[in-house]
Design a protein around this motif. Structure first.
Motif, PDB file in Angstrom:
ATOM      1  N   GLU A 213      -1.365  -1.929   5.082  1.00  0.00           N
ATOM      2  CA  GLU A 213      -0.764  -3.135   5.660  1.00  0.00           C
ATOM      3  C   GLU A 213       0.315  -3.694   4.735  1.00  0.00           C
ATOM      4  O   GLU A 213       0.073  -3.917   3.553  1.00  0.00           O
ATOM      5  N   VAL A 229      -7.541  -7.929  11.826  1.00  0.00           N
ATOM      6  CA  VAL A 229      -7.843  -6.874  10.849  1.00  0.00           C
ATOM      7  C   VAL A 229      -9.271  -7.024  10.329  1.00  0.00           C
ATOM      8  O   VAL A 229      -9.999  -6.030  10.188  1.00  0.00           O
ATOM      9  N   LEU A 242      -8.851  -0.242   4.183  1.00  0.00           N
ATOM     10  CA  LEU A 242      -7.688  -1.115   4.331  1.00  0.00           C
ATOM     11  C   LEU A 242      -7.019  -1.286   2.970  1.00  0.00           C
ATOM     12  O   LEU A 242      -7.673  -1.656   2.000  1.00  0.00           O
TER      13      LEU A 242
END
Length: 363
Positions: A213, A229, A242
């Motif tokens: 991200e 998210v 992530l």
């Protein structure tokens, strides 16, 4: 003549998908350097192919295709990303339109407008006074409304915003239901972009799906995307990793220092706590606010303050920005799910569709 309701709903959904992010202004030099998209089935030249020559000091100088693409790498990557997104959104919108038309016919309705009126327009009640007050209070607290603005002055706009949002959600639920029943498959080839997964991370390194991200602490769309998210990471558990990378936009004055501050917090293993605190109050991103946030989280403030004041993390932030630009990032939030691009504060369903597809491929 007004637009047909079905077109309005489709347009709203597609526009929301494209606009749900903070985008930096387009650079005139970048847009003028970007080549036109290839057409007519033309093959891309090999890197060593000579695409231009000129004479200098009596000798011929050559420019290869590899040199050219290296020179305009960022705008070229952005062009490819936009093309891929346009094709995907266009295909999804076309499938939805066909499904809505078929469903209207199945129910004996005159057209898709009648179906959308029955399933969307007539099922969305007017927002309550409590909902209007809540959004007004949030906007005031977030600094999005001047102190002197009263709720009566902005109530019509708030009511419209809440009503439109509810209609989009109701329409999206209808479309998702129709797609699920029809076993929709998106078979467009997915273009993958190689992005290094370095930075603060959640989830195991060996997870089958990695989400990188690029985000901006001052971007309101990034704050909205955080909720989505978090939901995705919680649902998929150790199947997803992530990774957060910085992309403070030039018109967000407080974003660069906020990014540096989060990196200073990471040195004390408090990145995610600091990350959450900044997104929870985007109106408090000045240097003094950042130092207070560190103190509130129990960080070693002397160490944190020295790190922030020295600017030692600026190079790390710049490195992330450069990586994002090379990958075609022009706005935030931007996600790369195993290299597949997803831009903006999109619904969780869009993440899940890509993740589920990636997990199936690894079975």
């Amino acid at each position: 003549m007004s637009k047909r309701p079905s077109r309005i709903v489709f347009a709203a959904l597609l526009a929301a998908s494209f606009a749900a992010g903070c985008n930096k202004p387009t650079s005139p030099s970048a847009s003028s350097n970007a080549p036109a998209a290839a057409s007519g089935g033309q093959c891309e030249p090999a890197a060593e192919t000579v695409v231009g020559t000129f004479k200098q000091d009596g000798s011929e100088q050559r420019i290869t295709y590899g040199e050219l693409t290296g020179r305009i790498g960022a705008p070229l990557a952005d062009l490819e990303k936009k093309k891929a997104e346009l094709l995907k959104r266009g295909l999804e919108g076309y499938i939805i339109e066909k499904l809505v038309q078929a469903e209207a016919k199945k129910r004996g309705l005159p057209n898709e407008d009648a179906l959308l009126k029955a399933e969307v327009e007539e099922k969305v009640p007017a927002p309550s006074d409590a909902d209007v007050q809540k959004l007004y209070d949030q906007a005031k607290a977030g600094g999005q409304l001047p102190p002197e603005v009263t709720i009566e002055q902005v109530k019509p706009e708030i009511v419209k915003h809440l009503t439109d949002q509810a209609k989009r959600e109701k329409a999206q639920a209808l479309f998702n239901d129709l797609k699920s029943k029809a076993d929709v498959q998106i078979l467009l080839p997915e273009k993958r972009v190689q992005v290094e997964a370095v930075g603060p991370a959640k989830g195991p390194e060996g997870a089958p799906v990695t989400i990188v991200e690029f985000s901006d602490f001052q971007c309101p769309f990034c704050s909205r995307a955080k909720v989505t998210v978090d939901e995705v990471v919680k649902q998929y558990g150790d199947k997803v990793r992530l990774v957060f990378r910085h992309f403070p936009l030039s018109f967000h004055q407080d974003a660069p220092k906020a990014a540096e501050a989060s990196a200073c917090a990471a040195d004390q293993n408090k990145f995610w706590e600091f990350h959450d605190k900044l997104f929870a109050n985007q109106a408090a991103l000045k240097v003094d606010d950042l130092k207070k946030a560190a103190a509130d989280l129990g960080l070693d403030t002397a160490r944190f303050n020295e790190c922030l004041d020295s600017g030692k993390k600026a190079e790390l932030v710049k490195k992330d920005q450069t990586a994002g630009e090379k990958a075609g990032v022009t706005g935030t939030p931007a996600f790369f799910i195993n290299g597949i691009v997803l831009s903006g504060a999109v619904p969780a369903e869009e993440f899940k569709a890509i993740i589920d597809s990636e997990l199936k491929k690894k079975q």
